[in-house]
Design a protein around this motif. Structure first.
Motif, PDB file in Angstrom:
ATOM      1  N   GLY A  60       0.879  -1.248  -0.059  1.00 16.24           N
ATOM      2  CA  GLY A  60       0.191   0.124  -0.078  1.00 16.24           C
ATOM      3  C   GLY A  60       1.086   1.253   0.079  1.00 16.24           C
ATOM      4  O   GLY A  60       2.152   1.207  -0.433  1.00 16.24           O
ATOM      5  N   LYS A  61       0.099   2.301   0.516  1.00 19.66           N
ATOM      6  CA  LYS A  61       0.867   3.662   0.576  1.00 19.66           C
ATOM      7  C   LYS A  61       0.739   4.441   1.829  1.00 19.66           C
ATOM      8  O   LYS A  61      -0.404   4.506   2.369  1.00 19.66           O
ATOM      9  N   VAL A  62       1.827   4.834   2.452  1.00 19.26           N
ATOM     10  CA  VAL A  62       1.652   5.682   3.670  1.00 19.26           C
ATOM     11  C   VAL A  62       2.276   6.828   3.408  1.00 19.26           C
ATOM     12  O   VAL A  62       3.327   7.036   2.847  1.00 19.26           O
ATOM     13  N   THR A  63       1.730   7.964   4.080  1.00 21.06           N
ATOM     14  CA  THR A  63       2.113   9.321   3.826  1.00 21.06           C
ATOM     15  C   THR A  63       1.992  10.095   5.050  1.00 21.06           C
ATOM     16  O   THR A  63       0.870   9.638   6.161  1.00 21.06           O
ATOM     17  N   ILE A  64       2.976  10.834   5.472  1.00 21.15           N
ATOM     18  CA  ILE A  64       2.790  11.826   6.703  1.00 21.15           C
ATOM     19  C   ILE A  64       3.346  13.176   6.313  1.00 21.15           C
ATOM     20  O   ILE A  64       4.280  13.328   5.470  1.00 21.15           O
ATOM     21  N   GLN A  65       2.883  14.081   6.852  1.00 22.72           N
ATOM     22  CA  GLN A  65       3.320  15.607   6.573  1.00 22.72           C
ATOM     23  C   GLN A  65       4.042  16.032   7.743  1.00 22.72           C
ATOM     24  O   GLN A  65       3.806  15.897   8.922  1.00 22.72           O
ATOM     25  N   ILE A  66       5.291  16.434   7.371  1.00 22.32           N
ATOM     26  CA  ILE A  66       6.136  16.668   8.617  1.00 22.32           C
ATOM     27  C   ILE A  66       6.832  18.097   8.448  1.00 22.32           C
ATOM     28  O   ILE A  66       7.105  18.575   7.331  1.00 22.32           O
ATOM     29  N   LYS A  67       6.826  18.867   9.373  1.00 19.99           N
ATOM     30  CA  LYS A  67       7.700  20.149   9.545  1.00 19.99           C
ATOM     31  C   LYS A  67       8.558  19.673  10.465  1.00 19.99           C
ATOM     32  O   LYS A  67       8.623  19.792  11.775  1.00 19.99           O
ATOM     33  N   ILE A 119       5.821   6.407   1.359  1.00 21.20           N
ATOM     34  CA  ILE A 119       6.249   5.222   1.039  1.00 21.20           C
ATOM     35  C   ILE A 119       5.242   4.398   0.305  1.00 21.20           C
ATOM     36  O   ILE A 119       4.252   4.176   1.020  1.00 21.20           O
ATOM     37  N   LEU A 120       5.590   3.749  -1.073  1.00 23.48           N
ATOM     38  CA  LEU A 120       4.676   3.251  -1.838  1.00 23.48           C
ATOM     39  C   LEU A 120       5.198   1.838  -1.853  1.00 23.48           C
ATOM     40  O   LEU A 120       6.827   1.533  -2.283  1.00 23.48           O
ATOM     41  N   TRP A 121       4.647   0.917  -1.332  1.00 23.57           N
ATOM     42  CA  TRP A 121       5.066  -0.828  -1.357  1.00 23.57           C
ATOM     43  C   TRP A 121       4.240  -1.347  -2.279  1.00 23.57           C
ATOM     44  O   TRP A 121       2.999  -1.597  -1.795  1.00 23.57           O
ATOM     45  N   ASN A 122       4.650  -2.084  -3.245  1.00 23.77           N
ATOM     46  CA  ASN A 122       3.793  -3.516  -3.760  1.00 23.77           C
ATOM     47  C   ASN A 122       4.838  -4.399  -3.956  1.00 23.77           C
ATOM     48  O   ASN A 122       6.043  -4.327  -3.395  1.00 23.77           O
ATOM     49  N   GLN A 123       4.626  -5.474  -4.740  1.00 29.65           N
ATOM     50  CA  GLN A 123       5.067  -6.456  -4.995  1.00 29.65           C
ATOM     51  C   GLN A 123       6.208  -6.505  -5.947  1.00 29.65           C
ATOM     52  O   GLN A 123       7.066  -7.090  -6.320  1.00 29.65           O
ATOM     53  N   ARG A 124       6.372  -5.339  -6.819  1.00 31.99           N
ATOM     54  CA  ARG A 124       7.106  -4.911  -7.642  1.00 31.99           C
ATOM     55  C   ARG A 124       8.151  -3.826  -7.354  1.00 31.99           C
ATOM     56  O   ARG A 124       9.477  -3.739  -7.878  1.00 31.99           O
ATOM     57  N   GLN A 125       8.106  -3.012  -6.513  1.00 36.40           N
ATOM     58  CA  GLN A 125       8.803  -1.713  -6.055  1.00 36.40           C
ATOM     59  C   GLN A 125       8.408  -1.215  -4.885  1.00 36.40           C
ATOM     60  O   GLN A 125       7.411  -1.239  -4.410  1.00 36.40           O
ATOM     61  N   VAL A 126       9.569  -0.631  -4.208  1.00 35.66           N
ATOM     62  CA  VAL A 126       9.167   0.107  -3.096  1.00 35.66           C
ATOM     63  C   VAL A 126       9.824   1.592  -3.458  1.00 35.66           C
ATOM     64  O   VAL A 126      10.917   1.671  -4.047  1.00 35.66           O
ATOM     65  N   VAL A 127       8.717   2.607  -3.506  1.00 29.99           N
ATOM     66  CA  VAL A 127       9.134   4.025  -3.938  1.00 29.99           C
ATOM     67  C   VAL A 127       9.198   4.895  -2.862  1.00 29.99           C
ATOM     68  O   VAL A 127       8.087   5.042  -2.130  1.00 29.99           O
TER      69      VAL A 127
END
Length: 298
Positions: A74-81, A152-160
């Motif tokens: 899946g995809k996990v996102t966080i906004q950080i300052k 962070i995008l994670w699937n069976q083909r790539q981590v981006v």
């Protein structure tokens, strides 16, 4: 007991869209942030200012939090300052990790610096407990002046790894080349701030100046669109449910198996203009080029 276990397995994984303070489940029901995440240490170093969560580092302690659930793909996102001013010696981290000595892990580590010097962002990938895959780059904006999204995008083909949706790193599945790939361990979502002045800033030459404490990192806009897994369920059951065998998720579609042409151009720009260290080019540490570096296109 058996029926309860069957129920647990049938509920093992579900696609959830999570946000800071809000979680949407089948379009109904809202949850607070503290129902989705919890402080993992130093609760007294947390504070809230409007929609922002703040964690501080002082001479006594840093702080950290973790997701209550674990995920597989899946995809996990966080906004950080990030910490303003002189942040030398500090590290603010956002990462995903599984458990145990043979764990998998995807790291964003923001390495503080002296006032006026750029923040360095270090990424790393652990597979089966083996890391040493560091890349470092300078950001093209000041990450202390406003919130920016890190994903962070994670699937069976790539981590981006993405910054404001711009890819800064890709770790491709090269199992066909004999390179292990992280695909069978549920991972939690974590963040922390701590003192690492033995290595973080200019190789540890610049130490933390505690007269500038507390050092504060701010967070908002958590978003997790991923296959959620119950911790008590065996990894094999999670793999069956989240690996696309029972249901096809958006991150399993062919268009998500590699970067688009535009994203590929963005990544080339980041690497040429902003990368300052790549383990693949470090002949002192790796006299023999790591096999994944030989085959990675990026």
């Amino acid at each position: 007991m058996a029926s309860s276990r069957s129920l647990s397995m049938s509920m093992a994984c579900a696609v959830l869209v999570l946000s800071l303070g809000v979680v949407m489940v089948n379009s109904v029901g809202l949850s607070r942030f503290d129902e989705l995440f919890h402080p993992s240490w130093a609760l007294d170093h947390f504070s809230y200012e409007g929609e922002a969560l703040k964690m501080k580092l002082d001479h006594y302690s840093g702080a950290g939090f973790s997701s209550k659930s674990k995920y597989m793909f899946g995809k996990v996102t966080i906004q950080i300052k990030l910490v303003e001013g002189d942040s030398a010696g500090t590290v603010t981290a956002f990462y995903m990790s599984s458990d145990g000595p043979n764990h998998n892990e995807f790291d964003f580590e923001f390495l503080g610096n002296t006032t006026g010097e750029p923040y360095l962002v270090q990424t790393n990938v652990y597979v089966n407990g083996v890391g040493n895959r560091e890349q470092r780059l300078n950001l093209w904006f000041d990450p202390t002046q406003d919130f920016h999204s890190y994903s962070i995008l994670w699937n069976q083909r790539q981590v981006v790894f993405l910054v404001d949706e711009t890819p800064i790193r890709v770790h491709s599945n090269l199992e066909h080349r004999g390179v292990p790939y992280p695909k069978d361990q549920p991972m939690g979502v974590y963040s922390s701030i701590w003192n690492a002045d033995d290595w973080a800033t200019q190789g540890g030459r610049v130490k933390t100046d505690w007269t500038h404490a507390p050092f504060v990192a701010s967070y908002k806009g958590f978003h997790i669109d991923a296959c959620e897994c119950l911790i008590a369920v065996a990894d094999a059951a999670n793999v069956r449910r989240c690996g696309g065998g029972e249901k096809r998720f958006w991150w399993d579609t062919p268009t998500m198996s590699e970067l688009s042409l535009h994203q590929s151009h963005q990544l080339l720009w980041v690497r040429s203009k902003h990368m300052v260290y790549d383990y693949c080019s470090d002949k002192t540490r790796f006299p023999v080029v790591p096999v994944e570096c030989v085959h990675h296109r990026h």
